[in-house]
Write an enzyme that holds these catalytic residues in place. Structure first.
Site, PDB file in Angstrom:
ATOM      1  N   THR A   1       0.875  -1.181   0.000  1.00  0.00           N
ATOM      2  CA  THR A   1       0.000   0.000   0.000  1.00  0.00           C
ATOM      3  C   THR A   1       0.909   1.227   0.000  1.00  0.00           C
ATOM      4  O   THR A   1       1.998   1.178   0.572  1.00  0.00           O
ATOM      5  CB  THR A   1      -0.864  -0.006   1.280  1.00  0.00           C
TER       6      THR A   1
ATOM      7  N   ARG B   1     -15.059  -6.403   0.248  1.00  0.00           N
ATOM      8  CA  ARG B   1     -14.279  -5.951   1.414  1.00  0.00           C
ATOM      9  C   ARG B   1     -13.594  -4.592   1.144  1.00  0.00           C
ATOM     10  O   ARG B   1     -12.961  -4.388   0.124  1.00  0.00           O
ATOM     11  CB  ARG B   1     -13.212  -7.001   1.747  1.00  0.00           C
TER      12      ARG B   1
ATOM     13  N   GLY C   1     -10.898  -1.927   3.021  1.00  0.00           N
ATOM     14  CA  GLY C   1      -9.941  -1.830   4.132  1.00  0.00           C
ATOM     15  C   GLY C   1      -9.950  -0.450   4.772  1.00  0.00           C
ATOM     16  O   GLY C   1     -10.897   0.327   4.616  1.00  0.00           O
ATOM     17  N   ASP C   2      -8.867  -0.161   5.459  1.00  0.00           N
ATOM     18  CA  ASP C   2      -8.763   1.120   6.176  1.00  0.00           C
ATOM     19  C   ASP C   2      -8.343   2.283   5.274  1.00  0.00           C
ATOM     20  O   ASP C   2      -8.594   3.451   5.599  1.00  0.00           O
ATOM     21  CB  ASP C   2      -7.728   0.998   7.297  1.00  0.00           C
TER      22      ASP C   2
ATOM     23  N   GLY D   1      -5.833  -3.829   7.632  1.00  0.00           N
ATOM     24  CA  GLY D   1      -6.840  -2.780   7.636  1.00  0.00           C
ATOM     25  C   GLY D   1      -7.931  -2.905   8.678  1.00  0.00           C
ATOM     26  O   GLY D   1      -8.385  -1.906   9.252  1.00  0.00           O
TER      27      GLY D   1
HETATM   28  N1  ASP Z   1      -4.199  -1.444   4.826  1.00  0.00           N
HETATM   29  C1  ASP Z   1      -4.451  -2.108   3.571  1.00  0.00           C
HETATM   30  C2  ASP Z   1      -5.778  -2.810   3.667  1.00  0.00           C
HETATM   31  O1  ASP Z   1      -6.043  -3.438   4.664  1.00  0.00           O
HETATM   32  C3  ASP Z   1      -3.398  -3.085   3.188  1.00  0.00           C
HETATM   33  C4  ASP Z   1      -1.975  -2.664   3.422  1.00  0.00           C
HETATM   34  O2  ASP Z   1      -1.718  -1.598   3.917  1.00  0.00           O
HETATM   35  O3  ASP Z   1      -1.063  -3.430   3.083  1.00  0.00           O
HETATM   36  O4  ASP Z   1      -6.512  -2.791   2.719  1.00  0.00           O
END
Ligand code: ASP
Length: 347
Positions: free
Chosen positions: A214, A242, A244-245, A268
């Site tokens: 990311t 889904r 994520g954060d 996330g």
């Molecule tokens: N935070 C990201 C997610 O959960 C993934 C990552 O940062 O590697 O979608």
């Protein structure tokens, strides 16, 4: 006087000398132009956290990561030097990483269980706490650019799926086929993840094994604005829409000129549950913690206790930088207020 003091605190287009002049009514105000360039500027970026060790990353690959991080840093920093608003620096740095197959964002994004790419991104500007985000988009060439358009050109904060894509099209943003984001490496990761799911007879994969990369950026511009942005493909083999954060303001991204700017990377679900980015800034605002203390408490305290893996890049209004992570590595780099460049991968 309160407003003036606040302006000075944020240094909105005013040098400290200008603030002094306004408050004292002295003629020093004439020095504004000369001193504007001396306002501190800084940038920090990340390219994901995870099980990144010297043993599993070749020298050559590490050099490729370092070169791409340097390119992204320099692109963002150049815009800060030119006096552009911090959001442009964040976009420039992130777009370079979105375009690189090295990172899990844009080209090189991980695959969903269904074999597609669903991208998430967000940006927040610390002056007014404006924010924009897109989630689960498949054909927007630059998700971070779309997030910026949501922030600046819509009355909303987060758009998802087809609606976000229609909006991006209306804004004239580049569209691409979903396959544009394909890479061999991420396809192999999907196959491995699906095998693991079948072996364990579960619909979940162990997070650590199936992400990395990311991307995110935080900056301080010469007007005293803190801006943060994050872009990702999410988690390999994710299902059921889904999210994520990364597109969630307060979790993956947060910025407030009064406290700090944060971009997160990691598992996330934990970053959402613990509101990681906002919690770091809240600890500074309400508990008077330094940036380093606040970021460390959340990443190496709260998250570790909860078993949430990952890290953050964070910056405060003086341009201090903190980049804690609780994994073995995090692709990261910065150019500090003295112009000193630093790029690191391992602990
Ligand atoms: N935070 C990201 C997610 O959960 C993934 C990552 O940062 O590697 O979608």
């Amino acid at each position: 006087m309160k407003i003036l003091n606040n302006q000075c605190k944020h240094a909105f287009k005013l040098s400290l000398i200008m603030c002094g002049a306004l408050l004292s009514g002295s003629a020093q105000a004439f020095n504004v132009q000369a001193h504007t360039q001396q306002q501190p500027i800084a940038i920090a970026i990340h390219g994901g956290a995870g099980t990144i060790t010297k043993a599993n990353l070749s020298e050559q690959k590490a050099a490729e990561y370092r070169a791409k991080l340097a390119e992204a840093l320099q692109a963002g920093y150049a815009l800060l030097q030119q006096g552009q608003d911090g959001q442009e620096a964040v976009i420039a740095a992130i777009q370079i990483m979105e375009d690189s197959p090295l990172f899990n964002a844009g080209k090189g994004a991980v695959y969903t269980y269904a074999g597609e790419h669903e991208l998430d991104a967000s940006i927040m500007h610390g002056a007014q706490r404006n924010a924009g985000a897109v989630a689960g988009v498949k054909t927007i060439a630059s998700p971070i650019k779309a997030a910026q358009a949501v922030m600046n050109q819509s009355v909303h904060v987060m758009l998802s799926g087809e609606g976000a894509e229609t909006f991006a099209k209306e804004q004239g943003l580049a569209q691409v086929d979903n396959q544009t984001f394909n890479t061999e490496r991420r396809l192999k990761a999907l196959q491995k993840a699906k095998q693991a799911i079948a072996d364990r007879q579960t619909n979940l994969v162990k997070f650590q094994d199936y992400k990395f990369g990311t991307v995110g950026a935080v900056v301080l511009d010469q007007y005293g604005n803190l801006v943060a942005g994050t872009s990702t493909g999410g988690m390999t083999a994710k299902r059921y829409g889904r999210i994520g954060d990364s597109p969630v303001i307060g979790s993956g991204t947060f910025a407030d000129n009064d406290s700090c700017a944060v971009s997160s990377t990691g598992h996330g679900e934990y970053f959402i549950r613990y509101q990681v980015a906002a919690d770091i800034c809240a600890r500074m605002a309400y508990q008077g913690k330094t940036l380093t203390q606040a970021a460390d408490e959340v990443v190496n305290g709260v998250l570790v206790e909860a078993q949430g893996s990952g890290g953050v890049i964070a910056m405060d209004s003086s341009g201090n930088i903190a980049m804690p992570f609780n994994t073995e590595g995090m692709y990261r780099g910065s150019i500090d207020i003295h112009g000193k460049i630093s790029i690191k991968i391992y602990k």
